[in-house]
Write a protein that holds these residues in place. Structure first.
Motif, PDB file in Angstrom:
ATOM      1  N   LYS A  96       0.859  -1.292  -0.081  1.00 45.66           N
ATOM      2  CA  LYS A  96       0.061  -0.095   0.153  1.00 45.66           C
ATOM      3  C   LYS A  96       0.767   1.222   0.067  1.00 45.66           C
ATOM      4  CE  LYS A  96      -3.676   2.304   2.418  1.00 45.66           C
ATOM      5  NZ  LYS A  96      -4.815   2.116   3.415  1.00 45.66           N
ATOM      6  N   TYR A  97       1.779   1.156   0.684  1.00 45.40           N
ATOM      7  CA  TYR A  97       2.634   2.590   1.089  1.00 45.40           C
ATOM      8  C   TYR A  97       4.083   2.607   0.411  1.00 45.40           C
ATOM      9  CZ  TYR A  97      -0.870   2.978   4.769  1.00 45.40           C
ATOM     10  OH  TYR A  97      -1.831   3.234   5.311  1.00 45.40           O
ATOM     11  N   GLY A  98       4.581   1.341  -0.100  1.00 42.32           N
ATOM     12  CA  GLY A  98       6.039   1.363  -0.793  1.00 42.32           C
ATOM     13  C   GLY A  98       6.812   0.845   0.293  1.00 42.32           C
ATOM     14  N   ALA A  99       8.165   0.867  -0.040  1.00 38.10           N
ATOM     15  CA  ALA A  99       9.124  -0.062   0.918  1.00 38.10           C
ATOM     16  C   ALA A  99       9.539   1.019   2.083  1.00 38.10           C
ATOM     17  CB  ALA A  99      10.327  -0.078   0.217  1.00 38.10           C
ATOM     18  N   PHE A 100       9.534   0.055   3.162  1.00 38.06           N
ATOM     19  CA  PHE A 100      10.080   0.610   4.670  1.00 38.06           C
ATOM     20  C   PHE A 100      11.659   0.234   4.915  1.00 38.06           C
ATOM     21  CE2 PHE A 100       5.369   0.707   4.916  1.00 38.06           C
ATOM     22  CZ  PHE A 100       5.216   1.943   5.704  1.00 38.06           C
ATOM     23  N   ASP A 101      12.256   1.166   5.509  1.00 39.39           N
ATOM     24  CA  ASP A 101      13.612   0.925   6.003  1.00 39.39           C
ATOM     25  C   ASP A 101      13.719   0.041   7.308  1.00 39.39           C
ATOM     26  OD1 ASP A 101      14.981   2.644   3.849  1.00 39.39           O
ATOM     27  OD2 ASP A 101      13.751   4.174   5.087  1.00 39.39           O
ATOM     28  N   TYR A 102      12.709   0.285   8.189  1.00 38.25           N
ATOM     29  CA  TYR A 102      12.691  -0.207   9.480  1.00 38.25           C
ATOM     30  C   TYR A 102      11.460  -0.746   9.696  1.00 38.25           C
ATOM     31  CZ  TYR A 102      17.021   2.294   9.510  1.00 38.25           C
ATOM     32  OH  TYR A 102      18.320   2.893   9.319  1.00 38.25           O
ATOM     33  N   LYS A 173      28.534  -6.475  32.297  1.00 40.84           N
ATOM     34  CA  LYS A 173      27.330  -5.685  32.452  1.00 40.84           C
ATOM     35  C   LYS A 173      26.507  -6.705  31.773  1.00 40.84           C
ATOM     36  CE  LYS A 173      24.751  -1.903  32.010  1.00 40.84           C
ATOM     37  NZ  LYS A 173      25.024  -0.257  31.588  1.00 40.84           N
ATOM     38  N   THR A 174      25.515  -7.377  32.558  1.00 49.91           N
ATOM     39  CA  THR A 174      24.412  -8.063  31.895  1.00 49.91           C
ATOM     40  C   THR A 174      23.096  -7.270  31.972  1.00 49.91           C
ATOM     41  OG1 THR A 174      25.597  -9.776  33.361  1.00 49.91           O
ATOM     42  CG2 THR A 174      23.668 -10.329  32.508  1.00 49.91           C
ATOM     43  N   VAL A 175      22.320  -7.803  31.040  1.00 51.01           N
ATOM     44  CA  VAL A 175      20.958  -7.135  30.679  1.00 51.01           C
ATOM     45  C   VAL A 175      20.123  -8.201  30.186  1.00 51.01           C
ATOM     46  CG1 VAL A 175      21.904  -4.791  30.298  1.00 51.01           C
ATOM     47  CG2 VAL A 175      21.581  -6.413  28.394  1.00 51.01           C
ATOM     48  N   GLU A 176      18.632  -7.968  30.212  1.00 51.46           N
ATOM     49  CA  GLU A 176      17.887  -8.713  29.504  1.00 51.46           C
ATOM     50  C   GLU A 176      16.918  -8.228  28.885  1.00 51.46           C
ATOM     51  OE1 GLU A 176      15.111 -10.577  32.539  1.00 51.46           O
ATOM     52  OE2 GLU A 176      15.079  -8.733  33.690  1.00 51.46           O
ATOM     53  N   VAL A 177      16.525  -8.895  27.580  1.00 51.58           N
ATOM     54  CA  VAL A 177      15.535  -8.085  26.740  1.00 51.58           C
ATOM     55  C   VAL A 177      14.068  -7.905  27.596  1.00 51.58           C
ATOM     56  CG1 VAL A 177      14.234  -8.336  24.607  1.00 51.58           C
ATOM     57  CG2 VAL A 177      16.390  -9.088  24.888  1.00 51.58           C
ATOM     58  N   ASN A 178      13.439  -6.693  27.466  1.00 54.69           N
ATOM     59  CA  ASN A 178      12.441  -6.414  28.229  1.00 54.69           C
ATOM     60  C   ASN A 178      11.257  -6.518  27.555  1.00 54.69           C
ATOM     61  OD1 ASN A 178      12.331  -3.847  27.019  1.00 54.69           O
ATOM     62  ND2 ASN A 178      13.591  -2.813  28.839  1.00 54.69           N
ATOM     63  N   GLY A 179      11.242  -6.359  25.979  1.00 59.89           N
ATOM     64  CA  GLY A 179      10.158  -6.632  25.222  1.00 59.89           C
ATOM     65  C   GLY A 179       9.582  -5.231  24.803  1.00 59.89           C
ATOM     66  N   SER A 180      10.356  -4.368  25.253  1.00 56.13           N
ATOM     67  CA  SER A 180       9.590  -2.759  24.987  1.00 56.13           C
ATOM     68  C   SER A 180       9.702  -2.687  23.855  1.00 56.13           C
ATOM     69  CB  SER A 180       9.913  -2.031  26.051  1.00 56.13           C
ATOM     70  OG  SER A 180      11.509  -1.780  25.705  1.00 56.13           O
ATOM     71  N   LEU A 181      10.756  -2.937  22.997  1.00 53.73           N
ATOM     72  CA  LEU A 181      11.042  -2.420  21.606  1.00 53.73           C
ATOM     73  C   LEU A 181      11.876  -3.138  20.866  1.00 53.73           C
ATOM     74  CD1 LEU A 181      11.126   0.018  19.372  1.00 53.73           C
ATOM     75  CD2 LEU A 181      12.821   0.967  20.667  1.00 53.73           C
ATOM     76  N   TYR A 182      11.626  -3.315  19.589  1.00 49.43           N
ATOM     77  CA  TYR A 182      12.503  -4.187  18.627  1.00 49.43           C
ATOM     78  C   TYR A 182      12.414  -3.186  17.399  1.00 49.43           C
ATOM     79  CZ  TYR A 182      11.460  -8.248  21.517  1.00 49.43           C
ATOM     80  OH  TYR A 182      11.320  -8.917  22.575  1.00 49.43           O
ATOM     81  N   LEU A 183      13.439  -2.781  16.944  1.00 47.00           N
ATOM     82  CA  LEU A 183      13.765  -2.133  15.470  1.00 47.00           C
ATOM     83  C   LEU A 183      14.598  -2.790  14.838  1.00 47.00           C
ATOM     84  CD1 LEU A 183      12.633   0.601  14.149  1.00 47.00           C
ATOM     85  CD2 LEU A 183      14.795   1.865  15.052  1.00 47.00           C
ATOM     86  N   VAL A 184      14.181  -3.359  13.686  1.00 54.69           N
ATOM     87  CA  VAL A 184      14.830  -4.369  12.615  1.00 54.69           C
ATOM     88  C   VAL A 184      14.792  -3.579  11.349  1.00 54.69           C
ATOM     89  CG1 VAL A 184      12.797  -5.663  12.558  1.00 54.69           C
ATOM     90  CG2 VAL A 184      15.250  -6.566  12.095  1.00 54.69           C
ATOM     91  N   ARG A 185      16.181  -3.756  10.675  1.00 54.13           N
ATOM     92  CA  ARG A 185      16.063  -3.407   9.322  1.00 54.13           C
ATOM     93  C   ARG A 185      15.381  -4.339   8.505  1.00 54.13           C
ATOM     94  NH1 ARG A 185      20.556   0.114   8.696  1.00 54.13           N
ATOM     95  NH2 ARG A 185      22.013   0.147  10.393  1.00 54.13           N
ATOM     96  N   THR A 186      14.449  -4.111   7.873  1.00 53.85           N
ATOM     97  CA  THR A 186      13.510  -4.730   6.763  1.00 53.85           C
ATOM     98  C   THR A 186      14.332  -5.757   5.963  1.00 53.85           C
ATOM     99  OG1 THR A 186      13.065  -2.922   5.375  1.00 53.85           O
ATOM    100  CG2 THR A 186      11.374  -3.262   7.301  1.00 53.85           C
TER     101      THR A 186
END
Length: 232
Positions: A96-102, A173-186
């Motif tokens: 509908k809108y064309g390609a997205f970068d992310y 330093k140790t972290v865990e994924v909290n599920g709040s945000l995922y931003l990925v290259r399409t």
């Protein structure tokens, strides 16, 4: 300017807390918190609500999201993944809108996000061309480097023997994924069907509210408590 598609996956079924995505949190349905976040960042060209439930779709649209109709049956069961859903909605959006970068994947059960997190994630991807995604993370309260496994005969074995004698302040330093945000290259999402990669970067979410993941009635009560005294 980078084109970002935000996808909010919100199934109608929930075994532990029925209809949780529609349950009011401070006077508005849970899923609308994520829709509002995506819109208010001003970075997302389209915000899509993805669901198998007509009521959820209408609720998302009322908050300003777009819908391409109900998910197909094969994406509505327990075995469908968030990546499967994201790819389905990405295909619809690009037609509908064309390609997205992310693509930004925002789960509705983590409603508390700071607006700056999306910009921080985008800045990381644009500063590091090798990074295929950015994930939201939080610091952990317990160090895994000092943890043990225990077998059926109560024998214990350190998970990280080489780190067992190290002082806490000297550990990585140790972290865990909290599920709040995922931003990925399409292109990476399409090719690898994943949001995690060896080159992934992270945005550290240091506000305790950003760790909230609502799955039970007790989680809802805790979320309401965190909001007390704040403006609606």
């Amino acid at each position: 300017m980078a084109r970002i598609l935000a996808v909010i996956p919100a199934r109608g079924g929930s075994k532990r807390l029925p209809r949780k995505n529609l349950r009011p949190l401070r006077g508005r349905p849970l899923l609308q918190w994520s829709v509002s976040f995506a819109i208010k960042t001003g970075l997302c060209e389209a915000v899509v609500i993805s669901s198998d439930d007509p009521e959820i779709v209408e609720c998302g649209k009322a908050a300003g999201a777009t819908s391409f109709g109900l998910r197909p049956q094969e994406l509505s069961g327990d075995h469908a993944t968030s990546v499967d859903v994201a790819l389905h909605e990405l295909q619809n959006a690009e037609e509908k809108y064309g390609a997205f970068d992310y693509l930004a994947l925002l789960q509705p059960t983590t409603p508390f996000r700071k607006q700056q997190r999306m910009q921080d994630a985008l800045d990381l991807l644009e500063a590091h061309p090798d990074a295929l995604s950015v994930v939201g993370v939080s610091a952990v309260s317990a160090m895994p480097y000092h943890m043990f496994t225990m077998d059926t005969e109560s024998r214990v074995k350190p998970l990280f023997p080489d780190h067992l004698q190290m002082r806490t302040q000297d550990l990585p330093k140790t972290v865990e994924v909290n599920g709040s945000l995922y931003l990925v290259r399409t292109p990476a999402l399409k090719k690898y069907r994943s949001v995690y990669f060896g080159t992934s970067r992270a945005v550290l979410c240091d506000d305790p509210r950003e760790m909230v993941d609502i799955d039970t009635i007790d989680d809802f009560a805790a979320a309401e408590t965190l909001l007390k005294g704040e403006q609606a």
